[in-house]
Design a protein around this motif. Structure first.
Motif, PDB file in Angstrom:
ATOM      1  N   ILE A 169     -29.290 -35.965 -49.406  1.00 55.76           N
ATOM      2  CA  ILE A 169     -30.510 -36.607 -49.913  1.00 55.76           C
ATOM      3  C   ILE A 169     -30.232 -37.217 -51.283  1.00 55.76           C
ATOM      4  CG2 ILE A 169     -32.875 -36.181 -50.723  1.00 55.76           C
ATOM      5  CD1 ILE A 169     -33.219 -34.297 -48.418  1.00 55.76           C
ATOM      6  N   THR A 170     -30.614 -38.485 -51.438  1.00 55.15           N
ATOM      7  CA  THR A 170     -30.403 -39.130 -52.737  1.00 55.15           C
ATOM      8  C   THR A 170     -31.741 -39.502 -53.351  1.00 55.15           C
ATOM      9  OG1 THR A 170     -29.927 -41.072 -51.401  1.00 55.15           O
ATOM     10  CG2 THR A 170     -28.081 -40.110 -52.576  1.00 55.15           C
ATOM     11  N   ILE A 171     -31.811 -39.327 -54.665  1.00 52.34           N
ATOM     12  CA  ILE A 171     -33.010 -39.722 -55.400  1.00 52.34           C
ATOM     13  C   ILE A 171     -32.772 -41.151 -55.872  1.00 52.34           C
ATOM     14  CG2 ILE A 171     -34.433 -39.238 -57.428  1.00 52.34           C
ATOM     15  CD1 ILE A 171     -33.465 -36.317 -57.213  1.00 52.34           C
ATOM     16  N   ARG A 225     -44.885 -36.483 -54.672  1.00 50.13           N
ATOM     17  CA  ARG A 225     -45.825 -36.316 -55.778  1.00 50.13           C
ATOM     18  C   ARG A 225     -45.540 -34.987 -56.473  1.00 50.13           C
ATOM     19  NH1 ARG A 225     -48.723 -38.498 -59.520  1.00 50.13           N
ATOM     20  NH2 ARG A 225     -48.848 -40.245 -58.051  1.00 50.13           N
ATOM     21  N   LEU A 226     -45.027 -35.039 -57.701  1.00 56.02           N
ATOM     22  CA  LEU A 226     -44.703 -33.818 -58.429  1.00 56.02           C
ATOM     23  C   LEU A 226     -45.686 -33.625 -59.571  1.00 56.02           C
ATOM     24  CD1 LEU A 226     -40.863 -34.446 -58.401  1.00 56.02           C
ATOM     25  CD2 LEU A 226     -42.249 -33.185 -56.759  1.00 56.02           C
ATOM     26  N   ILE A 258     -37.984 -32.292 -47.300  1.00 57.65           N
ATOM     27  CA  ILE A 258     -38.512 -33.081 -48.405  1.00 57.65           C
ATOM     28  C   ILE A 258     -39.979 -32.678 -48.517  1.00 57.65           C
ATOM     29  CG2 ILE A 258     -38.833 -35.388 -49.383  1.00 57.65           C
ATOM     30  CD1 ILE A 258     -36.600 -35.179 -46.443  1.00 57.65           C
ATOM     31  N   THR A 259     -40.324 -32.032 -49.626  1.00 61.37           N
ATOM     32  CA  THR A 259     -41.660 -31.467 -49.778  1.00 61.37           C
ATOM     33  C   THR A 259     -42.521 -32.327 -50.694  1.00 61.37           C
ATOM     34  OG1 THR A 259     -40.799 -30.093 -51.548  1.00 61.37           O
ATOM     35  CG2 THR A 259     -40.889 -29.083 -49.390  1.00 61.37           C
ATOM     36  N   TYR A 260     -43.813 -32.051 -50.710  1.00 64.99           N
ATOM     37  CA  TYR A 260     -44.763 -32.741 -51.599  1.00 64.99           C
ATOM     38  C   TYR A 260     -44.751 -34.264 -51.397  1.00 64.99           C
ATOM     39  CZ  TYR A 260     -45.410 -28.451 -54.350  1.00 64.99           C
ATOM     40  OH  TYR A 260     -45.706 -27.172 -54.760  1.00 64.99           O
ATOM     41  N   ASP A 283     -35.357 -43.129 -57.274  1.00 65.97           N
ATOM     42  CA  ASP A 283     -36.238 -43.490 -58.393  1.00 65.97           C
ATOM     43  C   ASP A 283     -37.020 -42.271 -58.845  1.00 65.97           C
ATOM     44  OD1 ASP A 283     -37.749 -45.273 -60.164  1.00 65.97           O
ATOM     45  OD2 ASP A 283     -39.432 -44.864 -58.822  1.00 65.97           O
ATOM     46  N   ARG A 284     -37.161 -42.140 -60.147  1.00 63.05           N
ATOM     47  CA  ARG A 284     -38.028 -41.097 -60.693  1.00 63.05           C
ATOM     48  C   ARG A 284     -38.759 -41.705 -61.854  1.00 63.05           C
ATOM     49  NH1 ARG A 284     -36.632 -35.896 -60.343  1.00 63.05           N
ATOM     50  NH2 ARG A 284     -37.028 -35.369 -62.486  1.00 63.05           N
ATOM     51  N   HIS A 285     -40.012 -41.556 -61.891  1.00 67.35           N
ATOM     52  CA  HIS A 285     -40.652 -41.853 -63.165  1.00 67.35           C
ATOM     53  C   HIS A 285     -41.738 -40.848 -63.469  1.00 67.35           C
ATOM     54  CE1 HIS A 285     -42.577 -44.617 -60.282  1.00 67.35           C
ATOM     55  NE2 HIS A 285     -43.677 -44.276 -60.902  1.00 67.35           N
ATOM     56  N   ILE A 286     -41.791 -40.579 -64.743  1.00 71.20           N
ATOM     57  CA  ILE A 286     -42.659 -39.513 -65.199  1.00 71.20           C
ATOM     58  C   ILE A 286     -43.995 -40.106 -65.602  1.00 71.20           C
ATOM     59  CG2 ILE A 286     -42.909 -37.733 -66.982  1.00 71.20           C
ATOM     60  CD1 ILE A 286     -40.670 -37.377 -64.760  1.00 71.20           C
ATOM     61  N   GLU A 287     -45.024 -39.555 -65.035  1.00 72.53           N
ATOM     62  CA  GLU A 287     -46.362 -39.939 -65.477  1.00 72.53           C
ATOM     63  C   GLU A 287     -46.944 -38.714 -66.159  1.00 72.53           C
ATOM     64  OE1 GLU A 287     -48.360 -41.073 -61.900  1.00 72.53           O
ATOM     65  OE2 GLU A 287     -47.064 -42.800 -61.593  1.00 72.53           O
ATOM     66  N   THR A 300     -37.268 -43.137 -46.182  1.00 68.84           N
ATOM     67  CA  THR A 300     -37.478 -43.195 -47.631  1.00 68.84           C
ATOM     68  C   THR A 300     -38.901 -42.720 -47.923  1.00 68.84           C
ATOM     69  OG1 THR A 300     -36.034 -45.116 -47.699  1.00 68.84           O
ATOM     70  CG2 THR A 300     -37.331 -44.667 -49.680  1.00 68.84           C
ATOM     71  N   ASP A 302     -40.616 -25.051 -53.446  1.00 74.00           N
ATOM     72  CA  ASP A 302     -39.717 -25.732 -52.524  1.00 74.00           C
ATOM     73  C   ASP A 302     -38.500 -24.848 -52.237  1.00 74.00           C
ATOM     74  OD1 ASP A 302     -38.808 -28.478 -51.344  1.00 74.00           O
ATOM     75  OD2 ASP A 302     -37.111 -27.876 -52.598  1.00 74.00           O
ATOM     76  N   ARG A 308     -45.552 -33.909 -62.744  1.00 75.91           N
ATOM     77  CA  ARG A 308     -45.642 -34.833 -63.864  1.00 75.91           C
ATOM     78  C   ARG A 308     -45.215 -36.250 -63.499  1.00 75.91           C
ATOM     79  NH1 ARG A 308     -42.213 -32.507 -68.307  1.00 75.91           N
ATOM     80  NH2 ARG A 308     -42.967 -34.346 -69.378  1.00 75.91           N
ATOM     81  N   GLY A 309     -45.125 -36.558 -62.243  1.00 78.00           N
ATOM     82  CA  GLY A 309     -44.729 -37.911 -61.904  1.00 78.00           C
ATOM     83  C   GLY A 309     -44.389 -38.047 -60.441  1.00 78.00           C
ATOM     84  N   VAL A 310     -43.655 -39.117 -60.121  1.00 75.39           N
ATOM     85  CA  VAL A 310     -43.292 -39.337 -58.732  1.00 75.39           C
ATOM     86  C   VAL A 310     -41.788 -39.519 -58.619  1.00 75.39           C
ATOM     87  CG1 VAL A 310     -45.500 -40.316 -58.032  1.00 75.39           C
ATOM     88  CG2 VAL A 310     -43.744 -41.806 -58.963  1.00 75.39           C
ATOM     89  N   GLU A 311     -41.280 -39.252 -57.419  1.00 78.65           N
ATOM     90  CA  GLU A 311     -39.856 -39.339 -57.172  1.00 78.65           C
ATOM     91  C   GLU A 311     -39.688 -39.985 -55.795  1.00 78.65           C
ATOM     92  OE1 GLU A 311     -37.164 -35.803 -58.074  1.00 78.65           O
ATOM     93  OE2 GLU A 311     -37.232 -35.740 -55.898  1.00 78.65           O
ATOM     94  N   THR A 312     -38.775 -40.936 -55.680  1.00 75.93           N
ATOM     95  CA  THR A 312     -38.527 -41.553 -54.377  1.00 75.93           C
ATOM     96  C   THR A 312     -37.159 -41.107 -53.880  1.00 75.93           C
ATOM     97  OG1 THR A 312     -39.814 -43.434 -55.118  1.00 75.93           O
ATOM     98  CG2 THR A 312     -38.522 -43.734 -53.119  1.00 75.93           C
ATOM     99  N   VAL A 313     -37.116 -40.605 -52.650  1.00 72.31           N
ATOM    100  CA  VAL A 313     -35.852 -40.101 -52.109  1.00 72.31           C
ATOM    101  C   VAL A 313     -35.538 -40.747 -50.763  1.00 72.31           C
ATOM    102  CG1 VAL A 313     -36.101 -37.853 -53.245  1.00 72.31           C
ATOM    103  CG2 VAL A 313     -36.876 -38.132 -50.896  1.00 72.31           C
ATOM    104  N   VAL A 314     -34.246 -40.824 -50.478  1.00 72.71           N
ATOM    105  CA  VAL A 314     -33.795 -41.304 -49.174  1.00 72.71           C
ATOM    106  C   VAL A 314     -33.107 -40.138 -48.474  1.00 72.71           C
ATOM    107  CG1 VAL A 314     -32.321 -42.944 -47.959  1.00 72.71           C
ATOM    108  CG2 VAL A 314     -33.416 -43.608 -50.104  1.00 72.71           C
ATOM    109  N   ALA A 315     -33.504 -39.892 -47.236  1.00 74.24           N
ATOM    110  CA  ALA A 315     -32.908 -38.795 -46.467  1.00 74.24           C
ATOM    111  C   ALA A 315     -32.471 -39.313 -45.105  1.00 74.24           C
ATOM    112  CB  ALA A 315     -33.927 -37.672 -46.296  1.00 74.24           C
ATOM    113  N   PRO A 316     -31.344 -38.787 -44.609  1.00 74.07           N
ATOM    114  CA  PRO A 316     -30.958 -39.136 -43.244  1.00 74.07           C
ATOM    115  C   PRO A 316     -31.792 -38.327 -42.264  1.00 74.07           C
ATOM    116  CG  PRO A 316     -29.394 -37.579 -44.175  1.00 74.07           C
ATOM    117  CD  PRO A 316     -30.413 -37.841 -45.240  1.00 74.07           C
TER     118      PRO A 316
END
Lengths: 340, 290
Positions: free
Chosen positions: A203-205, B165-166, B146-148, A207-211, B161, A104, B168-176
């Protein structure tokens, strides 16, 4: 100036990512060959004992930026700080892990600095180059070596005119080796609030959760791997049977993953996982370079293929010519017979 | 209110997933002609996400931009069949030999001309797997990236929003908005062609295609102007030649080697009972297994 830089990724557990330590190991060798320094770049909220880890790899300088804006990773804050460091320090070489962070960040950096970047290198060397058209000589180029075009050819790529010479490398490709002697690195601190602008924080995160990964190929001592030649998802069950009996994991080639025979996490190769198990059983795998790049360091390789001339046989210790539907059940039966 | 402009960056790629024996020439170079050209898989996921965004916004249009030779117009027709409104083909001999940096420069110039609010593209293309052109284009047009991205969670005319997909998990982001989004192959697959759209747009052509079909004097575009696929050159996007092609590419291919394997000394076996028995006994004896 003119040194080798490694961007050190900080993991969820606030440790330096394995791939970054591997790159520090490789970076040290490149720096020694060039007679320059090895420098690490660490961006996090609080470095804590991560710096200790880095010191074990013979790093001369650590560029440290600490701010709550820098953990967890977001593109723009990291981009802006790394850009500032690189513009000031003018690295000769800059290495990034080919992770969701490195893939990225590195291209955005290469774009703003207008320099060359090669993705997913499987080997990095220093060498010279003569431009065949102009006759101009270039000394001590970074050879960025990677399989290309579906893994059927190996390309050596160079960036003659632009700096830094940038490359990303997957985890497990370079060997992790600590330095013989521990060095005390000079630490350069950066004032992050002076570098970041409001638009870098849009950009704001939320939620994050690790699987945690279900499949652990890197830790597996025995891997039973299938290619497109396995033929179907159903046929892959035989591979799971053998892996269960031997206490191993199931892996797959990219072609098998693309065909839907196995999940993406199981992909071994240049764009998947690199493995070094004590035994790799390749079932119905022809052996494209892109796949071999991820498994050719296995201690023992068995190839099972109907084609006696499959390229993979060249690196196999045992080449079984035959139908895997026939061979795998026999392997299971004989294993059960003799292992008791 | 003005329509939200959504742009999809799509690429036609040789299908490297099914490289057969005739795909390599005797000298070890690639025989591109022997490989079928397909819509880059991740870009189809990106097209779907763009169409989902349009469905949810209502007041939006989806454009497709592709860079390549004349035949890459196929990508635009395919996109339109599946729901895109319009497409542009960026084509010029001067683009030949561009690496990711030169490519993203050309694309960024075309993007500025289109002036979208949102850009979707595949995470990576299967012919290079670099995943670089998305982030590099974002940098050149000064959009956040915002990649992946795996899922479009929510969209409004001002913000989006997304679920990423990373490893080891997932991440939710908000972007203008505006923003550039690279879409992961695990995102929703693209909807099928719409039969009505296929009927309506099957004759959509670029001018060059019409010439190749010897129909340049046809009344096609006069009667049905929506069938014209725009072709843009270096001049159209006002790009600087020195940033394009081989000369605009900082990476150079020094050598290409076909792969010659050093033959390891190996034990050749068949699928007979005796051979498989020998193999398993060998492995157990040497403690590789067991």
């Amino acid at each position: 100036m003119k040194n080798v830089f490694v961007y050190c990724e900080v993991t969820e557990e606030k440790r330096i990512a394995e791939v970054s330590l591997e790159l520090l190991s490789k970076g040290r060798k490149l720096a020694e060959t060039l007679g320059v320094k090895l420098e690490a770049v660490v961006l996090t909220d609080q470095a804590g004992d991560t710096l200790e880890t880095i010191q074990e790899f013979g790093v001369d300088v650590i560029h440290l930026a600490e701010s709550v804006e820098l953990f967890p990773y977001r593109t723009l804050p990291h981009f802006r700080v790394v850009q500032a460091i690189f513009e000031k320090e003018q690295p000769e070489i800059a290495l990034f892990g080919a992770t969701s962070v490195g893939r990225d960040l590195a291209p955005r950096i290469a774009s703003v600095l207008r320099c060359g970047l090669t993705a997913d290198c499987t080997s990095l060397e220093i060498g010279d180059h003569v431009d065949t058209k102009t006759g101009k000589e270039y000394k001590n180029m970074l050879y960025q070596i990677r399989p290309a075009f579906g893994g059927n050819i190996i390309a050596t790529i160079i960036n003659p005119e632009t700096r830094p010479q940038m490359a990303t490398v997957r985890e497990g490709v370079m060997k992790l080796e600590k330095a013989d002697k521990k060095k005390v690195a000079q630490i350069k601190n950066y004032k992050v609030e002076e570098i970041l602008k409001p638009e870098d924080l849009v950009i704001t995160i939320i939620d994050r959760h690790i699987e945690p990964q279900k499949v652990n190929l890197k830790g597996a001592g025995i891997i039973v791997s299938g290619g497109y030649g396995v033929g179907s998802k159903e046929n892959f069950k035989l591979l799971y049977d053998l892996a269960a009996v031997l206490g191993g994991e199931v892996a797959a080639t990219r072609a098998a993953v693309d065909a839907g025979y196995a999940e993406h996490e199981r992909q071994v190769g240049q764009t998947g996982v690199t493995v070094r198990p004590k035994l790799y059983i390749a079932c119905g795998i022809s052996g494209a370079v892109q796949h071999r790049a991820g498994m050719d360091q296995s201690a023992k390789i068995i190839s099972i293929n109907t084609d006696p001339n499959a390229p993979i046989n060249a690196i196999a210790d045992y080449a079984v010519t035959g139908d895997l539907m026939e061979v795998l059940p026999k392997m299971i039966a004989y294993y059960k017979k003799y292992s008791k | 209110m003005e329509k939200i402009k959504i742009l999809v960056l799509a690429k036609q790629v040789p299908d490297t997933r099914n490289v057969g024996k005739d795909a390599m020439k005797d000298d070890g170079t690639v025989n591109r002609g022997a490989l079928p050209a397909i819509y880059n898989p991740d870009d189809l996921n990106a097209l779907e996400m763009a169409l989902e965004a349009k469905d949810r916004l209502g007041n939006a249009e989806v454009y497709v931009l592709t860079m390549g030779p004349t035949r890459a117009a196929e990508i635009i027709r395919e996109s339109i069949y599946r729901g895109a409104d319009e497409g542009y083909l960026l084509t010029d001999r001067k683009f030949a030999g561009s690496d990711t940096l030169a490519t993203s420069y050309a694309i960024s110039k075309a993007v500025k001309k289109i002036d979208p609010d949102l850009i979707f593209c595949g995470l990576q293309a299967i012919d290079g797997d670099t995943a670089q052109v998305g982030p590099q284009t974002a940098e050149k047009v000064d959009f956040p990236q915002i990649t992946y991205v795996e899922k479009l969670v929510e969209i409004s005319p001002t913000q989006i929003t997304l679920k990423r997909r990373l490893e080891r998990g997932v991440e939710t982001v908000v972007a203008p908005l505006p923003a550039l989004i690279t879409v992961h192959g695990s995102a929703n697959p693209c909807r099928a062609r719409n039969v009505k759209r296929v009927m309506q747009y099957k004759h959509a052509r670029t001018l060059t295609e019409l010439k190749e079909e010897n129909r340049e004097n046809s009344e096609l575009f006069k009667d049905r102007p929506y069938l014209k696929i725009e072709e843009w050159s270096v001049d159209t996007i006002q790009a600087d030649d020195t940033h394009l092609g081989l000369s605009g590419s900082p990476t150079k291919v020094k050598t290409i080697d076909s792969v010659v394997l050093a033959q390891k000394e190996n034990i050749v076996l068949t699928s007979s009972d005796a051979d498989v028995e020998e193999l398993m006994v060998d492995l157990l004896k040497s403690r590789v297994i067991g």
